[in-house]
Write an enzyme that holds these catalytic residues in place. Structure first.
Site, short mmCIF file in Angstrom:
data_model
loop_
_atom_site.label_atom_id
_atom_site.label_comp_id
_atom_site.label_asym_id
_atom_site.label_seq_id
_atom_site.Cartn_x
_atom_site.Cartn_y
_atom_site.Cartn_z
N LYS A 253 0.84 -1.21 0.00
CA LYS A 253 0.00 0.00 0.00
C LYS A 253 0.87 1.26 0.00
O LYS A 253 1.70 1.42 0.88
CB LYS A 253 -0.90 -0.01 1.24
N THR B 231 -7.45 9.61 8.69
CA THR B 231 -7.16 8.33 8.04
C THR B 231 -6.93 7.21 9.05
O THR B 231 -6.31 6.20 8.73
CB THR B 231 -5.92 8.46 7.13
N THR C 270 -7.26 3.12 8.11
CA THR C 270 -7.36 2.84 6.67
C THR C 270 -6.87 1.43 6.33
O THR C 270 -7.48 0.74 5.50
CB THR C 270 -6.55 3.87 5.83
N CYS D 159 -6.79 -1.29 8.28
CA CYS D 159 -7.76 -2.29 8.77
C CYS D 159 -8.95 -2.36 7.82
O CYS D 159 -9.44 -3.45 7.47
CB CYS D 159 -8.28 -1.90 10.15
N1 LIG Z 1 -5.54 10.17 1.64
C1 LIG Z 1 -5.86 9.04 1.00
N2 LIG Z 1 -6.64 9.09 -0.11
C2 LIG Z 1 -7.00 7.96 -0.76
N3 LIG Z 1 -6.62 6.72 -0.36
C3 LIG Z 1 -5.83 6.61 0.74
C4 LIG Z 1 -5.40 7.75 1.48
N4 LIG Z 1 -4.64 7.32 2.53
C5 LIG Z 1 -4.60 5.98 2.45
N5 LIG Z 1 -5.31 5.55 1.36
C6 LIG Z 1 -5.52 4.17 0.95
O1 LIG Z 1 -5.95 3.45 2.10
C7 LIG Z 1 -5.48 2.10 2.04
C8 LIG Z 1 -4.69 1.80 3.30
O2 LIG Z 1 -3.38 2.29 3.11
P1 LIG Z 1 -2.42 2.81 4.23
O3 LIG Z 1 -3.01 4.04 4.82
O4 LIG Z 1 -1.05 2.93 3.65
O5 LIG Z 1 -2.47 1.62 5.25
P2 LIG Z 1 -2.02 1.53 6.77
O6 LIG Z 1 -3.13 2.15 7.57
O7 LIG Z 1 -1.85 0.05 6.99
O8 LIG Z 1 -0.74 2.30 6.87
C9 LIG Z 1 -4.66 2.01 0.75
O9 LIG Z 1 -5.49 1.55 -0.30
C10 LIG Z 1 -4.26 3.45 0.50
O10 LIG Z 1 -3.92 3.67 -0.84
C1 LIG Z 2 -6.56 -2.35 17.48
C2 LIG Z 2 -5.83 -1.72 16.33
N1 LIG Z 2 -5.49 -2.48 15.28
C3 LIG Z 2 -4.82 -1.93 14.24
C4 LIG Z 2 -4.49 -0.59 14.24
C5 LIG Z 2 -3.75 0.02 13.10
O1 LIG Z 2 -4.68 0.43 12.20
P1 LIG Z 2 -4.31 0.75 10.67
O2 LIG Z 2 -5.55 0.73 9.90
O3 LIG Z 2 -3.21 -0.13 10.19
O4 LIG Z 2 -3.67 2.13 10.71
P2 LIG Z 2 -3.84 3.40 11.58
O5 LIG Z 2 -5.09 3.36 12.35
O6 LIG Z 2 -2.66 3.39 12.44
O7 LIG Z 2 -3.86 4.44 10.51
C6 LIG Z 2 -4.87 0.17 15.35
N2 LIG Z 2 -4.58 1.48 15.41
N3 LIG Z 2 -5.53 -0.42 16.39
#
Ligand SMILES: Nc1ncnc2c1ncn2[C@@H]1O[C@H](COP(=O)(O)OP(=O)(O)O)[C@@H](O)[C@H]1O
Ligand SMILES: Cc1ncc(COP(=O)(O)OP(=O)(O)O)c(N)n1
Length: 267
Positions: free
Chosen positions: A173, A204, A207, A209
């Protein structure tokens, strides 16, 4: 009705973890079940405390689900300790679970560490080989490969390495770091970009999860891996674009944006 199980931690503020997964699964039309690995005292500004389930209790949660309502797909999120990972792996093998999506949650965006150092190797050795899909973000992909990922080419190479090592599909991602919101799916020796327009929303939380449970929901409904990712990208873009604004930090998304109806009208 198709069914999906989330094996993950609870987020008391409801934006990530089990709560995000259940809302996502419901909005994506499947029946949601849960096995809780940990309670977190958490809100949009950070994680105050973590209380893990015991391995024995987690095993009982999984037995209760598998012996009654067999899940058509499973999403695995936060699992912070080695003994919990080992129980999950044992139960997935025993019950011949299918459509397994592993989100290798390591650090929350707020900065809190959600897995112990020691458990990362157990996650790789025990759970990854059972997965159909891994969904690391860029920092997680860097930990898994030892590479520094600053370009799209490096993302492709890293996803290839992880996919070949664990014999599964990998969705790397780019949301937090690179390339707009473009994610890279590496599956069966080929890659495909899923392009997402970056939505200018500071909220965000959860996102990762949400994306992984939306993919699991679509696999449960019988869609291919590529179509499941495609549909999950549309769902998360919609949830971000709804511009919910709650809490003092990085707030949650509107998981229910797609199911607004008579029951959600306000007086
Ligand atoms: N500002 C945003 N606009 C559109 N899509 C987003 C944005 N931020 C995250 N995403 C999307 O949300 C999903 C989760 O990505 P990411 O935020 O990198 O995961 P994580 O929370 O595990 O770090 C991905 O498909 C990413 O491209
Ligand atoms: C209970 C719990 N599980 C996972 C996360 C992490 O969530 P994730 O969607 O990977 O990213 P952020 O919330 O950190 O953007 C969490 N915070 N809590």
């Amino acid at each position: 009705m198709k069914t999906a199980l989330t094996i993950a931690g609870s987020d008391s503020s409801g934006g990530a973890g089990i709560q995000a997964d259940i809302k996502t699964m419901m909005a994506n039309g499947v029946y949601a079940m849960s096995a809780i690995t940990a309670l977190t005292a958490q809100n949009t500004t950070g994680v105050a405390a973590i209380q893990n389930a015991t391995a024995e209790f987690l095993g009982q949660e999984l037995d209760s689900v598998f012996n009654d309502i067999f899940p058509d797909a499973i999403k695995i999120g936060m699992v912070s300790e080695s003994d919990l990972i080992q129980v999950i792996a044992g139960k997935l093998r025993r019950y011949k679970a299918k459509n397994i999506v592993v989100d290798p949650v390591m650090v929350a965006t707020s900065g809190a560490r959600l897995i112990s150092e020691a458990a990362v190797d157990v996650l790789k050795n025990e759970l990854f080989p059972l997965a159909d899909l891994l969904t690391p973000n860029i920092p997680e992909t860097e930990v898994l490969t030892g590479m520094q990922i600053t370009t799209a080419e490096a993302m492709i190479e890293a996803a290839r390495q992880v996919s070949e090592k664990y014999h599964c599909a990998v969705l790397c991602k780019g949301g937090h770091q690179l390339n707009d919101a473009n994610d890279l799916l590496y599956v069966n020796g080929a890659y495909r970009w899923f392009e997402g327009k970056r939505i200018n929303n500071p909220n965000t939380h959860g996102t990762g999860c949400t994306l992984s449970s939306a993919i699991a929901s679509n696999l449960a409904k019988g869609f291919s891996m590529e179509e499941s990712v495609n549909r999950a990208k549309d769902y998360i873009s919609g949830a971000l674009a709804a511009m919910l604004d709650l809490g003092k930090g990085s707030g949650p998304m509107d998981h229910g944006f797609a199911i607004k109806n008579n029951f959600t009208e306000e007086a």
